[in-house]
Write a protein that holds these residues in place. Structure first.
Motif, mmCIF file in Angstrom:
data_model
loop_
_atom_site.group_PDB
_atom_site.id
_atom_site.type_symbol
_atom_site.label_atom_id
_atom_site.label_comp_id
_atom_site.label_asym_id
_atom_site.label_seq_id
_atom_site.Cartn_x
_atom_site.Cartn_y
_atom_site.Cartn_z
ATOM 1 N N LEU A 155 0.834 -1.203 0.000
ATOM 2 C CA LEU A 155 0.000 0.000 0.000
ATOM 3 C C LEU A 155 0.871 1.256 0.000
ATOM 4 O O LEU A 155 2.013 1.227 0.482
ATOM 5 N N PRO A 156 0.317 2.376 -0.506
ATOM 6 C CA PRO A 156 1.082 3.635 -0.547
ATOM 7 C C PRO A 156 1.018 4.373 0.796
ATOM 8 O O PRO A 156 0.120 5.191 1.014
ATOM 9 N N PHE A 157 1.952 4.109 1.674
ATOM 10 C CA PHE A 157 1.935 4.721 2.993
ATOM 11 C C PHE A 157 2.525 6.123 3.005
ATOM 12 O O PHE A 157 2.630 6.752 4.059
ATOM 13 N N GLN A 158 2.914 6.643 1.845
ATOM 14 C CA GLN A 158 3.355 8.029 1.702
ATOM 15 C C GLN A 158 2.597 8.645 0.529
ATOM 16 O O GLN A 158 2.113 7.957 -0.357
ATOM 17 N N GLY A 159 2.501 9.968 0.523
ATOM 18 C CA GLY A 159 1.850 10.655 -0.581
ATOM 19 C C GLY A 159 0.364 10.841 -0.369
ATOM 20 O O GLY A 159 -0.185 10.598 0.714
ATOM 21 N N PRO A 160 -0.358 11.254 -1.422
ATOM 22 C CA PRO A 160 -1.780 11.624 -1.299
ATOM 23 C C PRO A 160 -2.697 10.456 -0.939
ATOM 24 O O PRO A 160 -3.798 10.682 -0.449
ATOM 25 N N LEU A 161 -2.259 9.224 -1.176
ATOM 26 C CA LEU A 161 -3.106 8.068 -0.875
ATOM 27 C C LEU A 161 -2.769 7.421 0.464
ATOM 28 O O LEU A 161 -3.261 6.340 0.777
ATOM 29 N N ALA A 162 -1.939 8.096 1.254
ATOM 30 C CA ALA A 162 -1.534 7.519 2.537
ATOM 31 C C ALA A 162 -2.725 7.348 3.480
ATOM 32 O O ALA A 162 -2.824 6.344 4.199
ATOM 33 N N THR A 171 5.010 2.982 -2.707
ATOM 34 C CA THR A 171 5.689 4.142 -3.307
ATOM 35 C C THR A 171 7.205 3.936 -3.357
ATOM 36 O O THR A 171 7.911 4.721 -3.997
ATOM 37 N N SER A 172 7.691 2.894 -2.701
ATOM 38 C CA SER A 172 9.128 2.618 -2.713
ATOM 39 C C SER A 172 9.545 1.722 -3.869
ATOM 40 O O SER A 172 10.739 1.471 -4.054
ATOM 41 N N TYR A 173 8.545 1.241 -4.639
ATOM 42 C CA TYR A 173 8.867 0.302 -5.718
ATOM 43 C C TYR A 173 8.381 0.857 -7.054
ATOM 44 O O TYR A 173 7.177 0.917 -7.317
ATOM 45 N N ARG A 174 9.320 1.274 -7.882
ATOM 46 C CA ARG A 174 8.958 1.669 -9.248
ATOM 47 C C ARG A 174 8.790 0.433 -10.132
ATOM 48 O O ARG A 174 8.045 0.456 -11.098
ATOM 49 N N ASP A 175 9.510 -0.612 -9.781
ATOM 50 C CA ASP A 175 9.490 -1.851 -10.559
ATOM 51 C C ASP A 175 8.763 -2.919 -9.739
ATOM 52 O O ASP A 175 9.248 -3.351 -8.691
ATOM 53 N N LEU A 176 7.580 -3.332 -10.205
ATOM 54 C CA LEU A 176 6.811 -4.328 -9.470
ATOM 55 C C LEU A 176 7.529 -5.674 -9.430
ATOM 56 O O LEU A 176 7.384 -6.428 -8.465
ATOM 57 N N ALA A 177 8.294 -5.975 -10.462
ATOM 58 C CA ALA A 177 9.051 -7.227 -10.460
ATOM 59 C C ALA A 177 10.031 -7.246 -9.293
ATOM 60 O O ALA A 177 10.249 -8.295 -8.657
ATOM 61 N N ILE A 191 -1.669 -8.543 -1.039
ATOM 62 C CA ILE A 191 -2.883 -7.725 -1.013
ATOM 63 C C ILE A 191 -2.463 -6.309 -1.406
ATOM 64 O O ILE A 191 -1.764 -5.630 -0.670
ATOM 65 N N GLY A 192 -2.894 -5.839 -2.559
ATOM 66 C CA GLY A 192 -2.482 -4.557 -3.109
ATOM 67 C C GLY A 192 -1.937 -4.787 -4.524
ATOM 68 O O GLY A 192 -1.937 -5.925 -5.012
ATOM 69 N N PRO A 193 -1.537 -3.745 -5.201
ATOM 70 C CA PRO A 193 -1.467 -2.336 -4.774
ATOM 71 C C PRO A 193 -2.815 -1.632 -4.861
ATOM 72 O O PRO A 193 -3.790 -2.190 -5.367
ATOM 73 N N LEU A 194 -2.809 -0.373 -4.386
ATOM 74 C CA LEU A 194 -4.013 0.452 -4.406
ATOM 75 C C LEU A 194 -4.051 1.375 -5.620
ATOM 76 O O LEU A 194 -5.129 1.658 -6.155
ATOM 77 N N GLU A 195 -2.889 1.858 -6.060
ATOM 78 C CA GLU A 195 -2.829 2.823 -7.160
ATOM 79 C C GLU A 195 -3.304 2.185 -8.469
ATOM 80 O O GLU A 195 -2.847 1.107 -8.847
ATOM 81 N N ARG A 196 -4.191 2.891 -9.182
ATOM 82 C CA ARG A 196 -4.775 2.356 -10.414
ATOM 83 C C ARG A 196 -3.707 2.095 -11.474
ATOM 84 O O ARG A 196 -3.762 1.093 -12.188
ATOM 85 N N ASP A 197 -2.716 3.007 -11.595
ATOM 86 C CA ASP A 197 -1.688 2.797 -12.601
ATOM 87 C C ASP A 197 -0.829 1.580 -12.274
ATOM 88 O O ASP A 197 -0.374 0.859 -13.174
ATOM 89 N N GLN A 198 -0.601 1.335 -10.977
ATOM 90 C CA GLN A 198 0.141 0.150 -10.574
ATOM 91 C C GLN A 198 -0.633 -1.126 -10.937
ATOM 92 O O GLN A 198 -0.053 -2.116 -11.385
ATOM 93 N N VAL A 199 -1.943 -1.098 -10.725
ATOM 94 C CA VAL A 199 -2.763 -2.268 -11.050
ATOM 95 C C VAL A 199 -2.728 -2.515 -12.558
ATOM 96 O O VAL A 199 -2.664 -3.661 -13.023
ATOM 97 N N ASN A 206 -7.833 -2.217 -6.493
ATOM 98 C CA ASN A 206 -8.371 -1.275 -7.457
ATOM 99 C C ASN A 206 -8.627 -2.056 -8.737
ATOM 100 O O ASN A 206 -8.286 -3.239 -8.838
ATOM 101 N N TYR A 207 -9.222 -1.384 -9.716
ATOM 102 C CA TYR A 207 -9.528 -2.027 -10.983
ATOM 103 C C TYR A 207 -8.774 -1.341 -12.113
ATOM 104 O O TYR A 207 -8.448 -0.155 -12.039
#
Length: 605
Positions: A258-265, A298-304, A319-327, A344-345
């Motif tokens: 989950l994004p524990f920093q930034g606007p979605l924290a 937010t600490s991982y730019r690369d999901l791999a 369980i996650g991520p929450l960000e739509r672009d990450q999904v 998210n979808y």
């Protein structure tokens, strides 16, 4: 060569029936149960006779058509027979053939009417196999007309009368019926059910009500002890047996990404706290729970890279991520190393097949619920008012598709934006100007005529997908446009939780889709969570509820994928899994009264 007279087959058969008789047959027992001639031959012979003899032959022709799998011909023949003129046993056969044919032609309501004919009171006079056949016909008709619990009751009633080789299929049908029933209907049935039906309903409620897998298995084991001799105990329904398998192989280590920093924290923390609250509930009851590790997305730019780290840490489930672009990026990965429930979808088709599931608070779910609720309330023709936003448009598209799929008529939409133009847009949808023009023509002919503009007559209700500010203008504008009583069904975006109730005063009477967590507030965790996190009673409550449901469903998603009928009563609504791996949510419904949302009961068409 001597001339030979060849009697039609039907005539020969009828002659054989008559042999040894001093009078023509007037009873059903005079005819063979399996027709010895075709429907056409029997009908030809019926034309040579009259009264009871003709009716009896036509009834036998209808039975022959039924044996020939020609339901439409059966109904055509029955139309020529006055049922009320028949003896009671023949009326009973008439009703049975009629019901059987109507079911075959996908007309279950008509079949149910036939099975409620007064002649059915004589069912006990029939041979046992015929009684069973009629009871199973009734079960099919009840199921097809939307009364699955009554259908299950019929099947339970005849189960002990069935040959052993047919009982297992009947058990599967009973379970299928109960799996289709709503949770409130099951709960109501549990208060009156007795005997074997009580055991079936109790088992169905275990499948529906208990969110945590461990608690559910505990309740299932209790049921097995209490109902050890029940037909469903050995074997268990496949979906329930699979719960035991899932429990035995349940995850031991779960990652929350989950994004524990930034606007979605803020939303991330609410999701985390809801997830852990559900986890701790089971743990407090002495049930071992998987280890949970937190990872900041937010600490991982690369999901791999994240998945490599999670595997190295021994994680079983993500369980996650929450960000739509990450999904979206996740869905585009050719393979996903660990089973994942994204929060998210994405609009992208998943490339990873079985490994990715998606769950969120999508406006599309509320829109589909609106279509179902409006239909159940008896409406058949609807229009829409839609804000000029992406989420509102998505909700509208989902509503319209669901509405038209169930046979509803859609008469038009207006895209609302600026307050100054909203009144005229609603007037256009209601066709008020056309009404005013008609009234002007009437007054030009009848000078003293008193006429009032009326909204279009082909509109039963409205679907609304808008912001709270826009929604506050809707009801006053409808009143101004002579449509104050027009029902309005809206997504949860239209009203504001908490604060001053007067903010919602102009929404009075609007039907709103909402999560049960904030509407009925009867979730077993509501009291505990709201005491520890008061913000869970407001708008953030939807995210707390989503975190709770994520913990409840993730380990059972393989079962939900295999058994598409599986549903779970969650804090966010009734949950089921689509074929595409997306968790679909049916919302509850409330109505705005005195500035507050209050639950409404079942539909009253």
């Amino acid at each position: 060569m001597p001339r030979i007279n060849r009697l039609p087959i039907a005539a020969a058969v009828f002659a054989a029936i008559l042999s040894g008789c001093s009078s023509p047959p007037k009873q059903l027992s005079d005819l063979p149960r399996t027709p010895q001639a075709t429907a056409e031959e029997l009908l030809k012979d019926a034309e040579r006779r009259s009264g009871a003899e003709a009716n009896l032959l036509r009834l036998q022709a209808a039975r022959a058509a039924s044996f020939q799998n020609n339901p439409q011909q059966v109904l055509t023949i029955l139309e020529r027979i006055p049922q009320s003129d028949l003896p009671m046993d023949q009326q009973l056969l008439f009703s049975t053939l009629q019901a059987e044919s109507l079911i075959a032609l996908d007309q279950p309501a008509g079949a149910l009417r036939a099975l409620r004919h007064p002649s059915m009171l004589q069912i006990e006079t029939l041979p046992m196999d015929e009684q069973i056949r009629i009871q199973l016909l009734r079960a099919k008709a009840l199921d097809a007309t939307g009364d699955p619990i009554a259908a299950a009751r019929e099947r339970v009633f005849v189960d002990g009368l069935l040959p052993p080789d047919q009982q297992q299929a009947n058990h599967e049908s009973i379970w299928s019926n109960l799996s289709q029933a709503s949770t409130p209907a099951l709960e109501e049935a549990a208060t009156t059910a007795t005997g074997e039906l009580a055991g079936w309903v109790s088992l169905a409620l275990i499948a529906r009500q208990h969110g945590n897998l461990d608690i559910q298995v505990r309740e299932l084991e209790k049921w097995q002890k209490e109902f050890a001799e029940h037909p469903a105990a050995d074997p268990l329904p496949e979906s329930m047996a699979q719960l035991l398998e899932l429990h035995a192989s349940r995850p031991r280590h779960v990652a929350l990404l989950l994004p524990f920093q930034g606007p979605l924290a803020g939303p991330a923390q609410a999701l985390r706290d809801g997830f852990l609250a559900s986890q701790y509930q089971a743990y407090s009851e002495g049930i071992e729970q998987p280890r949970v590790s937190l990872y900041d997305s937010t600490s991982y730019r690369d999901l791999a890279q994240f998945y490599r780290q999670a595997q190295a840490d021994g994680v079983d489930w993500i369980i996650g991520p929450l960000e739509r672009d990450q999904v979206t990026r996740l869905a585009q990965m050719p393979s996903i190393p660990l089973p994942t429930l994204a929060l998210n979808y994405t609009d992208q088709a998943s490339q990873s097949d079985q490994a990715l599931f998606q769950f969120g608070l999508a406006p599309e779910d509320e829109a589909r619920s609106a279509a179902q609720r409006a239909w159940n309330d008896g409406h058949r023709s609807m229009g829409a008012l839609v804000a000029q936003t992406d989420w509102a448009e998505r909700a509208y598209q989902a509503f319209r598709q669901a509405w038209e799929e169930q046979g509803g008529v859609f008469v038009g939409r207006e895209t609302i934006d600026q307050p100054a133009t909203m009144a005229s847009q609603i007037g256009d949808l209601l066709q008020i100007r056309q009404s005013e023009q008609r009234n002007s023509r009437i007054k030009s002919v009848v000078e003293d005529a008193v006429v009032q503009p009326t909204p279009r007559q082909d509109l039963d209700a409205l679907f609304l997908s808008s912001t709270p500010q826009q929604a506050r203008q809707i009801k006053p504008t409808l009143a101004f446009q002579y449509a104050a009583d027009l029902p309005v069904y809206a997504t949860s975006h239209v009203y504001q939780l908490g604060g001053d109730p007067t903010q919602n005063a102009d929404l009075e009477g609007i039907m709103v889709a909402e999560v049960p967590w904030l509407l009925s507030r009867d979730d077993e965790l509501y009291s505990t969570v709201s005491q520890n996190w008061p913000q869970a009673t407001g708008a953030l409550g939807r995210l707390y509820a989503m975190g709770i449901d994520a913990q409840r469903i993730f380990s059972r998603l393989p079962q939900m994928r295999q058994h598409g009928e599986t549903r779970l009563e969650g804090a966010t609504g009734e949950l089921k899994l689509g074929e595409d791996g997306r968790v679909m949510r049916a919302a509850e419904w409330g109505v705005i009264e005195d500035g507050q949302i209050k639950p409404v009961g079942p539909s009253q068409p």
